[in-house]
Scaffold this active site. Structure first.
Site, PDB file in Angstrom:
ATOM      1  N   SER A  65       0.688  -1.499  -0.059  1.00 25.88           N
ATOM      2  CA  SER A  65       0.096   0.066  -0.119  1.00 25.88           C
ATOM      3  C   SER A  65       0.732   1.457  -0.084  1.00 25.88           C
ATOM      4  CB  SER A  65      -0.894   0.181   1.198  1.00 25.88           C
ATOM      5  OG  SER A  65      -1.906  -0.955   0.886  1.00 25.88           O
ATOM      6  N   LYS A  95       0.324   3.195  -3.254  1.00 24.23           N
ATOM      7  CA  LYS A  95      -0.787   4.048  -3.435  1.00 24.23           C
ATOM      8  C   LYS A  95      -0.673   5.693  -3.014  1.00 24.23           C
ATOM      9  CE  LYS A  95      -4.334   1.002  -1.167  1.00 24.23           C
ATOM     10  NZ  LYS A  95      -3.745  -0.485  -0.997  1.00 24.23           N
ATOM     11  N   TYR A 118      -3.469  -2.396 -10.332  1.00 20.63           N
ATOM     12  CA  TYR A 118      -3.601  -2.092  -8.957  1.00 20.63           C
ATOM     13  C   TYR A 118      -2.454  -3.114  -8.366  1.00 20.63           C
ATOM     14  CZ  TYR A 118      -4.946  -2.332  -4.198  1.00 20.63           C
ATOM     15  OH  TYR A 118      -4.985  -2.484  -2.823  1.00 20.63           O
ATOM     16  N   TYR A 176      -4.466   4.028   8.101  1.00 22.65           N
ATOM     17  CA  TYR A 176      -5.980   3.553   8.099  1.00 22.65           C
ATOM     18  C   TYR A 176      -6.669   3.784   9.308  1.00 22.65           C
ATOM     19  CZ  TYR A 176      -3.975   1.194   4.432  1.00 22.65           C
ATOM     20  OH  TYR A 176      -2.985   0.851   3.084  1.00 22.65           O
ATOM     21  N   VAL A 205       1.100  -4.045   3.521  1.00 21.17           N
ATOM     22  CA  VAL A 205       1.145  -5.301   4.388  1.00 21.17           C
ATOM     23  C   VAL A 205       2.446  -6.045   4.075  1.00 21.17           C
ATOM     24  CG1 VAL A 205      -1.454  -5.378   4.749  1.00 21.17           C
ATOM     25  CG2 VAL A 205      -0.329  -6.248   2.624  1.00 21.17           C
TER      26      VAL A 205
HETATM   27  O1  DON Z   1      -4.846  -4.813  -2.024  1.00 18.75           O
HETATM   28  C1  DON Z   1      -4.385  -5.430  -0.902  1.00 18.75           C
HETATM   29  O2  DON Z   1      -4.939  -6.190   0.079  1.00 18.75           O
HETATM   30  C2  DON Z   1      -2.686  -5.367  -0.800  1.00 18.75           C
HETATM   31  N1  DON Z   1      -2.221  -5.602  -2.171  1.00 18.75           N
HETATM   32  C3  DON Z   1      -2.366  -4.036  -0.076  1.00 18.75           C
HETATM   33  C4  DON Z   1      -2.802  -3.800   1.234  1.00 18.75           C
HETATM   34  C5  DON Z   1      -1.993  -3.061   2.077  1.00 18.75           C
HETATM   35  O3  DON Z   1      -0.979  -2.965   1.828  1.00 18.75           O
HETATM   36  C6  DON Z   1      -2.664  -2.602   3.134  1.00 18.75           C
HETATM   37  N2  DON Z   1      -1.438  -1.855   4.153  1.00 18.75           N
HETATM   38  N3  DON Z   1      -1.530  -1.985   5.275  1.00 18.75           N
END
Ligand code: DON
Length: 306
Positions: free
Chosen positions: A62, A65, A190, A242, A260
């Site tokens: 993320s 993003k 994405y 978040y 993540v």
């Molecule tokens: O789309 C997802 O769920 C993951 N590729 C990215 C989510 C993420 O990194 C949330 N961060 N803490």
């Protein structure tokens, strides 16, 4: 002083890696080393400090993003982007569908939750997913001053195969008229962005450009326009972690973004970019030990912006 502070922060936070779990909802991420903890500071004068397991490779997840929002804002302008995605923090998990149906015009609350990032991905310049992805990858390479950054295709395939919640979010947004064009193509873009493989040095350099008002400390090139850069710092501060963004602001006080893969990117305006990696996550999807390192560093060096 910074080097000692970073070394102490890592040493004193190592035990916290035991308190978290490596992400497993994307099966390939479960291979991450839960004991790893490494960090990098790259300051706005170009000084580099590396500590702990700084050679750990991880996928950006993320944290991408932030770069997707930078590209969407440069390519479309503020009004166009924020007509489709909001600027409000979310008290729900990063992949939640809950508010999409009830919020006005079905606009995702912000660009750092999955729904908002999928919208921003669709807005990046390019006629198709490959062109959009190339634009984002090139921006990441430029901000990190590293042309060898690539996608980890095992993680990409794993995300694509298991990304059903993201698929549900994207199809809902298409139905609501928030995203246009081919949904699977946007999702592939994405997923690919999330699967870009980096080290803490890359992320600290990206953060240093944002800390330096959009100007690369190593070349003085303006990479991010000043007005876009201001929006990025504000969004990181309000939404970067978040549903624990408020607590992070109180405890650490540094605009930041988590992923993540275990990374936390921190931007200390006019001073430094910081990156920590620690794949063991808390229940919000943020690196447990990474937060501890940021907190210790913020206290030791008085980095809080508040
Ligand atoms: O789309 C997802 O769920 C993951 N590729 C990215 C989510 C993420 O990194 C949330 N961060 N803490």
């Amino acid at each position: 002083m910074e080097k000692t502070a970073l070394k102490n922060a890592i040493e004193n936070s190592r035990d916290a890696t035991k308190l978290g779990e490596v992400a497993s909802y994307i099966p390939e991420l479960a291979k991450g080393n839960r004991d790893a903890l490494g960090a990098c500071i790259f300051d706005t004068s170009g000084n580099l400090i590396l500590e702990g397991d700084y050679q750990t490779k991880f996928t950006i997840q993320s944290v991408s993003k932030v770069i997707t929002l930078i590209c969407a804002l440069i390519d479309n302008g503020k009004e166009a982007v924020f007509s489709k995605v909001g600027n409000e923090p979310s008290s729900d998990p990063f992949n939640s569908l809950l508010k999409l149906e009830i919020v006005e015009n079905h606009k995702p609350l912000n660009s750092f939750i999955n729904a908002g990032a999928i919208v921003c991905t669709s807005l990046v310049a390019g006629d198709n997913g490959i062109e959009k992805f190339t634009r984002i990858l090139n921006m990441i390479r430029k901000l990190a001053n590293n042309d060898s950054i690539e996608v980890n295709y095992s993680v990409f395939r794993s995300e694509k195969l298991t990304g059903n919640t993201n698929r549900a979010i994207a199809y809902f947004l298409k139905g609501a008229g928030i995203i246009e064009k081919d949904v699977e193509d946007i999702l592939d873009t994405y997923f690919k962005c999330c699967s870009i493989e980096v080290e803490v040095e890359d992320i600290a350099k990206i953060a240093s450009v944002i800390a330096n008002n959009g100007i690369a400390p190593w070349s003085n090139e303006v990479i991010i326009p000043k007005d876009v850069n201001r929006i990025i710092k504000a969004t990181m501060s309000a939404c970067g972690l978040y549903d624990s963004s408020g607590k992070f602001s109180v405890d650490v006080g540094i605009p930041a973004k988590s992923g993540v893969g275990g990374c936390i990117m921190g931007v200390v305006p006019n001073r430094m970019g910081i990156a920590v990696v620690g794949p063991a996550l808390d229940k919000h999807g943020n690196s447990v030990a990474g937060i501890k390192v940021m907190e210790a560093l913020s206290k030791a060096l008085e980095l809080s912006i508040f």
